[in-house]
Design a protein around this motif. Structure first.
Motif, PDB file in Angstrom:
ATOM      1  N   GLU A  50       0.807  -1.222   0.000  1.00 48.31           N
ATOM      2  CA  GLU A  50       0.000   0.000   0.000  1.00 48.31           C
ATOM      3  C   GLU A  50       0.838   1.268   0.000  1.00 48.31           C
ATOM      4  O   GLU A  50       0.315   2.352  -0.239  1.00 48.31           O
ATOM      5  CB  GLU A  50      -0.922  -0.011   1.230  1.00 48.31           C
ATOM      6  N   HIS A  51       2.125   1.132   0.281  1.00 46.87           N
ATOM      7  CA  HIS A  51       2.970   2.312   0.422  1.00 46.87           C
ATOM      8  C   HIS A  51       4.229   2.172  -0.431  1.00 46.87           C
ATOM      9  O   HIS A  51       5.349   2.368   0.054  1.00 46.87           O
ATOM     10  CB  HIS A  51       3.328   2.531   1.890  1.00 46.87           C
ATOM     11  N   VAL A  52       4.054   1.834  -1.683  1.00 45.31           N
ATOM     12  CA  VAL A  52       5.181   1.694  -2.602  1.00 45.31           C
ATOM     13  C   VAL A  52       5.461   3.049  -3.251  1.00 45.31           C
ATOM     14  O   VAL A  52       4.644   3.969  -3.174  1.00 45.31           O
ATOM     15  CB  VAL A  52       4.891   0.618  -3.679  1.00 45.31           C
ATOM     16  N   PRO A  53       6.632   3.205  -3.886  1.00 43.58           N
ATOM     17  CA  PRO A  53       6.927   4.470  -4.567  1.00 43.58           C
ATOM     18  C   PRO A  53       5.838   4.844  -5.569  1.00 43.58           C
ATOM     19  O   PRO A  53       5.328   3.999  -6.297  1.00 43.58           O
ATOM     20  CB  PRO A  53       8.255   4.170  -5.277  1.00 43.58           C
ATOM     21  N   GLY A  54       5.496   6.115  -5.564  1.00 42.68           N
ATOM     22  CA  GLY A  54       4.472   6.611  -6.482  1.00 42.68           C
ATOM     23  C   GLY A  54       3.104   6.750  -5.857  1.00 42.68           C
ATOM     24  O   GLY A  54       2.186   7.284  -6.498  1.00 42.68           O
ATOM     25  N   ALA A 110      -6.134  -1.056  -2.541  1.00 41.49           N
ATOM     26  CA  ALA A 110      -5.066  -0.059  -2.366  1.00 41.49           C
ATOM     27  C   ALA A 110      -3.670  -0.676  -2.426  1.00 41.49           C
ATOM     28  O   ALA A 110      -2.708  -0.104  -1.919  1.00 41.49           O
ATOM     29  CB  ALA A 110      -5.249   0.726  -1.067  1.00 41.49           C
ATOM     30  N   PHE A 111      -3.540  -1.836  -3.089  1.00 38.98           N
ATOM     31  CA  PHE A 111      -2.235  -2.485  -3.276  1.00 38.98           C
ATOM     32  C   PHE A 111      -1.721  -2.229  -4.688  1.00 38.98           C
ATOM     33  O   PHE A 111      -2.500  -2.218  -5.653  1.00 38.98           O
ATOM     34  CB  PHE A 111      -2.349  -3.993  -3.045  1.00 38.98           C
ATOM     35  N   TYR A 112      -0.382  -2.086  -4.790  1.00 40.83           N
ATOM     36  CA  TYR A 112       0.279  -1.784  -6.068  1.00 40.83           C
ATOM     37  C   TYR A 112       1.662  -2.411  -6.087  1.00 40.83           C
ATOM     38  O   TYR A 112       2.269  -2.648  -5.042  1.00 40.83           O
ATOM     39  CB  TYR A 112       0.486  -0.266  -6.243  1.00 40.83           C
ATOM     40  N   ASP A 113       2.193  -2.608  -7.307  1.00 43.44           N
ATOM     41  CA  ASP A 113       3.639  -2.726  -7.445  1.00 43.44           C
ATOM     42  C   ASP A 113       4.141  -1.441  -8.097  1.00 43.44           C
ATOM     43  O   ASP A 113       3.360  -0.652  -8.637  1.00 43.44           O
ATOM     44  CB  ASP A 113       4.062  -3.992  -8.210  1.00 43.44           C
ATOM     45  N   GLU A 114       5.453  -1.225  -8.024  1.00 42.43           N
ATOM     46  CA  GLU A 114       5.981   0.069  -8.445  1.00 42.43           C
ATOM     47  C   GLU A 114       6.012   0.239  -9.964  1.00 42.43           C
ATOM     48  O   GLU A 114       6.083   1.373 -10.458  1.00 42.43           O
ATOM     49  CB  GLU A 114       7.376   0.310  -7.848  1.00 42.43           C
TER      50      GLU A 114
END
Length: 275
Positions: free
Chosen positions: A60-64, A189-193
């Motif tokens: 949830e707190h990756v770059p970008g 609210a999950f992501y990869d960079e």
């Protein structure tokens, strides 16, 4: 202010005109070559750009991902997700009516499925200047270029999937409201960079959070209240507006007066990021 990301402008396609023979001049009409639509060109460019990119981060707190407003003012951005789907297309009328009664601005992240299930409510909310309508995705999926799941929900499979998860709902919201969303928040609210870079290249900010307001509408009233009163200057609060059977409204209603007594006021994301 939030960092703005410039949209990648596709290179125009140049179509060569047919040449004439030195022995005979053709009397046939030139062959018509259809230009590549601007989005198709951009989509191909992004797919090519990230074809060899391998993500190393997930969460949830990756770059970008923007988790806080860049301000020292005593302001808080309340954001509420409307997730859609068979168990997520409800409408917390008590919560929204309270915000309206108390004249509290908020940012509403709406998924295409929720909009489809609640067209009249969507139109009413979109017409109310208290509410900023933003993009919560087309299929409510975690944003991955490898299909990585979160909370048992399969993520987008590749760059093309990422593009359409973001763009298709943005197009739908723009068609219904006349305003294109500025922000995106993925389902879960999950992501990869790599995926966050694609979102930025499409011209959108990514709205994370630093106050988990209701943990997917699972918190009881006291938990919601305790989460919200921990907000600081520039906090982005994430909660939900699609579960009227849960305690989000009661917790918000309990916390707002205390936050006001502490001198906080409430703002839409765009009011700070794009004044």
């Amino acid at each position: 202010m939030l960092q703005q990301h410039r949209m990648v402008t596709p290179t125009p396609m140049v179509t060569a005109l047919p040449t004439t023979s030195t022995s005979a001049v053709s009397t046939a009409s030139p062959v018509s070559v259809e230009p590549v639509p601007p989005f198709a060109s951009l989509e191909k460019k992004l797919i090519d750009r990230y074809a060899a990119s391998i993500p190393t981060k997930w969460g949830e707190h990756v770059p970008g991902v923007q988790t806080q407003l860049a301000t020292k003012e005593r302001v808080i951005a309340l954001t509420f997700d409307a997730c859609g789907g068979t168990v997520g297309s409800g409408y917390d009328e008590k919560l929204i009516d309270y915000l309206i009664k108390e004249n509290i601005p908020a940012t509403l992240f709406m998924n295409a499925k929720w909009i489809g299930a609640n067209p009249d409510i969507f139109a009413t909310l979109a017409a109310n200047p208290l509410f900023e309508i933003e993009n919560h995705g087309t299929e409510h999926r975690p944003l991955s270029v490898t299909g990585k799941p979160a909370y048992g929900i399969a993520g987008t499979k590749n760059v093309a999937d990422v593009i359409h998860e973001v763009k298709d709902n943005a197009d739908g919201i723009e068609k219904l409201t006349g305003r294109r969303p500025l922000f995106f928040r993925s389902g879960t609210a999950f992501y990869d960079e790599v995926a966050t870079s694609v979102v930025h290249d499409l011209g959108f900010e990514i709205a994370g959070y630093n106050v988990l307001g209701d943990a997917g509408a699972t918190y009881n009233t006291e938990q919601v209240y305790k989460a919200l009163i921990k907000a600081q200057s520039g906090s982005i609060v994430l909660a939900h507006m699609n579960h009227p059977e849960k305690d989000t409204a009661e917790g918000v209603i309990k916390a707002i007066p205390e936050l006001r007594r502490e001198g906080f006021r409430f703002v839409q994301l765009a009011a700070v990021a794009h004044p």
